[in-house]
Design a protein around this motif. Structure first.
Motif, PDB file in Angstrom:
ATOM      1  N   GLU A 225       0.829  -1.205  -0.025  1.00 38.18           N
ATOM      2  CA  GLU A 225      -0.119   0.081   0.024  1.00 38.18           C
ATOM      3  C   GLU A 225       0.844   0.988   0.013  1.00 38.18           C
ATOM      4  OE1 GLU A 225      -3.581   1.882   2.492  1.00 38.18           O
ATOM      5  OE2 GLU A 225      -2.899   0.046   3.323  1.00 38.18           O
ATOM      6  N   HIS A 226       1.949   1.186   0.622  1.00 40.13           N
ATOM      7  CA  HIS A 226       2.751   2.556   0.906  1.00 40.13           C
ATOM      8  C   HIS A 226       4.065   2.173   0.450  1.00 40.13           C
ATOM      9  CE1 HIS A 226      -0.572   4.463   2.917  1.00 40.13           C
ATOM     10  NE2 HIS A 226      -0.653   3.401   3.866  1.00 40.13           N
ATOM     11  N   ALA A 227       4.432   2.632  -0.842  1.00 40.10           N
ATOM     12  CA  ALA A 227       5.884   2.257  -1.304  1.00 40.10           C
ATOM     13  C   ALA A 227       6.251   3.262  -2.258  1.00 40.10           C
ATOM     14  CB  ALA A 227       6.144   1.001  -1.932  1.00 40.10           C
ATOM     15  N   HIS A 228       7.484   3.819  -2.484  1.00 39.77           N
ATOM     16  CA  HIS A 228       7.689   4.859  -3.470  1.00 39.77           C
ATOM     17  C   HIS A 228       9.364   4.590  -3.733  1.00 39.77           C
ATOM     18  CE1 HIS A 228       7.362   7.970  -6.362  1.00 39.77           C
ATOM     19  NE2 HIS A 228       8.163   8.810  -5.688  1.00 39.77           N
ATOM     20  N   TYR A 229       9.494   4.618  -5.071  1.00 42.80           N
ATOM     21  CA  TYR A 229      11.071   4.698  -5.464  1.00 42.80           C
ATOM     22  C   TYR A 229      11.254   6.106  -6.099  1.00 42.80           C
ATOM     23  CZ  TYR A 229      15.346   3.446  -7.526  1.00 42.80           C
ATOM     24  OH  TYR A 229      16.661   3.595  -7.746  1.00 42.80           O
ATOM     25  N   LEU A 249       6.433   1.774   3.597  1.00 44.87           N
ATOM     26  CA  LEU A 249       6.028   1.867   5.112  1.00 44.87           C
ATOM     27  C   LEU A 249       4.782   0.927   5.233  1.00 44.87           C
ATOM     28  CD1 LEU A 249       5.864   5.896   4.737  1.00 44.87           C
ATOM     29  CD2 LEU A 249       7.149   4.723   6.378  1.00 44.87           C
ATOM     30  N   GLN A 250       4.807   0.590   6.583  1.00 44.35           N
ATOM     31  CA  GLN A 250       3.474   0.073   7.045  1.00 44.35           C
ATOM     32  C   GLN A 250       3.133   0.936   8.263  1.00 44.35           C
ATOM     33  OE1 GLN A 250       4.348  -3.925   8.562  1.00 44.35           O
ATOM     34  NE2 GLN A 250       2.708  -4.568   7.103  1.00 44.35           N
ATOM     35  N   LEU A 251       1.710   1.497   7.935  1.00 49.87           N
ATOM     36  CA  LEU A 251       1.101   2.645   8.903  1.00 49.87           C
ATOM     37  C   LEU A 251      -0.044   2.186   9.859  1.00 49.87           C
ATOM     38  CD1 LEU A 251       1.227   5.571   6.531  1.00 49.87           C
ATOM     39  CD2 LEU A 251       2.979   5.031   8.256  1.00 49.87           C
ATOM     40  N   ASP A 252       0.055   2.640  11.118  1.00 52.86           N
ATOM     41  CA  ASP A 252      -1.086   2.760  11.856  1.00 52.86           C
ATOM     42  C   ASP A 252      -1.560   4.039  12.000  1.00 52.86           C
ATOM     43  OD1 ASP A 252      -3.063   1.922  13.629  1.00 52.86           O
ATOM     44  OD2 ASP A 252      -1.850   1.036  15.360  1.00 52.86           O
ATOM     45  N   GLY A 253      -2.547   4.561  11.519  1.00 53.31           N
ATOM     46  CA  GLY A 253      -3.077   5.812  11.464  1.00 53.31           C
ATOM     47  C   GLY A 253      -1.830   6.671  10.850  1.00 53.31           C
ATOM     48  N   ASN A 254      -1.171   7.537  11.676  1.00 53.35           N
ATOM     49  CA  ASN A 254      -0.186   8.361  11.468  1.00 53.35           C
ATOM     50  C   ASN A 254       1.060   7.929  12.108  1.00 53.35           C
ATOM     51  OD1 ASN A 254       0.928  10.659  10.051  1.00 53.35           O
ATOM     52  ND2 ASN A 254       1.208  11.633  12.051  1.00 53.35           N
ATOM     53  N   THR A 255       1.105   6.497  12.569  1.00 52.91           N
ATOM     54  CA  THR A 255       2.231   5.993  13.229  1.00 52.91           C
ATOM     55  C   THR A 255       3.034   4.967  12.594  1.00 52.91           C
ATOM     56  OG1 THR A 255       1.143   6.290  15.487  1.00 52.91           O
ATOM     57  CG2 THR A 255       3.060   4.702  15.296  1.00 52.91           C
ATOM     58  N   VAL A 256       4.312   4.764  12.547  1.00 55.13           N
ATOM     59  CA  VAL A 256       4.911   4.185  11.598  1.00 55.13           C
ATOM     60  C   VAL A 256       5.211   2.721  12.296  1.00 55.13           C
ATOM     61  CG1 VAL A 256       6.986   3.492  10.493  1.00 55.13           C
ATOM     62  CG2 VAL A 256       6.290   5.722  10.537  1.00 55.13           C
ATOM     63  N   LYS A 257       4.671   1.713  11.688  1.00 56.73           N
ATOM     64  CA  LYS A 257       4.677   0.225  12.308  1.00 56.73           C
ATOM     65  C   LYS A 257       5.886  -0.289  11.965  1.00 56.73           C
ATOM     66  CE  LYS A 257       1.235  -2.504  12.486  1.00 56.73           C
ATOM     67  NZ  LYS A 257       0.013  -3.449  11.923  1.00 56.73           N
ATOM     68  N   GLN A 324       5.817  10.508   0.044  1.00 53.12           N
ATOM     69  CA  GLN A 324       4.998  10.115  -1.141  1.00 53.12           C
ATOM     70  C   GLN A 324       4.766   8.729  -0.964  1.00 53.12           C
ATOM     71  OE1 GLN A 324       8.183  11.409  -4.555  1.00 53.12           O
ATOM     72  NE2 GLN A 324       6.057  12.280  -5.183  1.00 53.12           N
ATOM     73  N   ALA A 325       5.444   7.831  -0.265  1.00 53.14           N
ATOM     74  CA  ALA A 325       4.999   6.517  -0.060  1.00 53.14           C
ATOM     75  C   ALA A 325       3.879   6.466   1.062  1.00 53.14           C
ATOM     76  CB  ALA A 325       6.233   5.785   0.658  1.00 53.14           C
ATOM     77  N   ALA A 326       3.771   7.536   1.695  1.00 57.17           N
ATOM     78  CA  ALA A 326       2.835   7.618   2.844  1.00 57.17           C
ATOM     79  C   ALA A 326       1.503   8.212   2.122  1.00 57.17           C
ATOM     80  CB  ALA A 326       3.022   8.440   3.939  1.00 57.17           C
ATOM     81  N   GLY A 327       1.639   8.709   0.895  1.00 56.75           N
ATOM     82  CA  GLY A 327       0.376   9.357   0.286  1.00 56.75           C
ATOM     83  C   GLY A 327       0.229  10.786   0.599  1.00 56.75           C
TER      84      GLY A 327
END
Length: 333
Positions: A225-229, A249-257, A324-327
């Protein structure tokens, strides 16, 4: 011109046997090897063509949910495979950022891993001082024009950088490389596949003589879901990276998992930003945390005379790629 013999291997075992003769080199797409031969840099005595080995040109999922990409899969086919595009978008983006469409149609995944540096002192044999070409001869780049050279992990023997975009994504994704050789099969963690220059910059990888790459394996997807090169280069068309960043990234809301960051264009191998990953894991995704992590990723940088700009460029690229990965390309709180 020296005579070169040619043999077409029909299976992995036959290719490995053929490679036991001194001066033997495997050839797949040949997009880098042939350039090296034409320039007088590579002088193989024997070419073993591996492109007709069945089973090395396929992509398939494994029982544990991981993905196996055969070493003979063309870069364009890997980039456009539906499963890769959906589950490993970071790899697709990196492959499409590399070279031209024509080269991607010829280049293989295994060959991409074996690319040699594009350091102009390495490619120009008029510069006799090159420890990658002739160990012990010196490094003309150190006292030369160093804009494209390493700022991390270099040594007094070599400051060249790895040119591969694909490898940066594979480093971030914790891939493994499967090889077959005279002593059988083994699996190499991607972080241990490429070498830093140290005292032997002529050795780019940890492959043993006669070993053939058979596949690259990716673990079950975590970052669909959250990746960018992000590739920063002098021109958008067919140029090697000044700095590149593979961010996932793996996110839980605005927190980086969970987070993965790898850099290209800055070292002799794809550079994993482990310190930055540790700082971000469990932290809120804010401008402050991103800038702090990016600064930490470059704190051990040792730029050369002409490439000090890469330090700040890499920091900014890390921040931008993660956003950008996080959108959230526009920024955070």
């Amino acid at each position: 011109m020296e005579a070169i013999s040619y043999e077409r291997a029909s299976d992995v075992a036959g290719a490995v046997r053929a490679a036991q003769q001194p001066g033997t080199v495997f050839i797949g797409g040949g997009t880098n090897l042939l350039d090296l031969m034409k320039g007088g840099i590579a002088r193989p005595l024997r070419l073993v063509d591996v492109t007709h080995i069945r089973g090395l040109d396929t992509i398939g999922s494994l029982p544990d949910g991981s993905l196996r990409i055969g070493a003979l899969v063309r870069n364009s086919d890997a980039a456009n495979h539906p499963y890769v595009r959906e589950r490993y978008p970071l790899l697709t983006q990196a492959l499409l950022a590399g070279a031209s469409a024509q080269l991607r149609n010829m280049a293989t995944v295994g060959g991409n891993l074996m690319q040699r540096t594009r350091c102009h002192y390495f490619y120009d044999v008029a510069f006799v001082q090159c420890n990658k070409r002739q160990p012990g001869s010196g490094c003309a780049a150190i006292d030369g024009h160093t804009r494209m050279h390493a700022i991390l992990g270099a040594s007094s023997q070599c400051i060249a950088v790895n040119p591969s975009d694909m490898s940066v994504a594979l480093a971030a994704l914790d891939a493994t490389v499967r090889v077959s050789g005279p002593r059988g099969e083994r699996v190499i963690p991607f972080a241990a596949f490429h070498r830093l220059p140290g005292e032997r910059p002529d050795l780019d990888t940890t492959l043993q003589p006669g070993e053939l790459i058979t596949s690259v394996d990716l673990p079950p997807p975590l970052f669909s879901e959250h990746a960018h090169y992000l590739k920063v280069r002098d021109r958008a068309s067919y140029a090697f990276a000044l700095v590149s960043v593979a961010a996932a990234l793996q996110l839980d809301g605005n927190t980086v998992k969970n987070v993965r960051i790898a850099l290209g264009g800055v070292a002799h191998k794809p550079w994993r930003a482990s310190v930055a990953e540790q700082m971000l894991t469990g932290a809120p995704l804010t401008d402050a945390t991103l800038h702090s992590a990016a600064a930490a990723a470059l704190r051990d940088a040792h730029p050369q005379r002409d490439n000090a700009f890469k330090v700040q460029l890499a920091q900014r690229a890390i921040v931008r790629a993660l956003k950008q990965a996080a959108g959230e390309p526009g920024g955070f709180a």
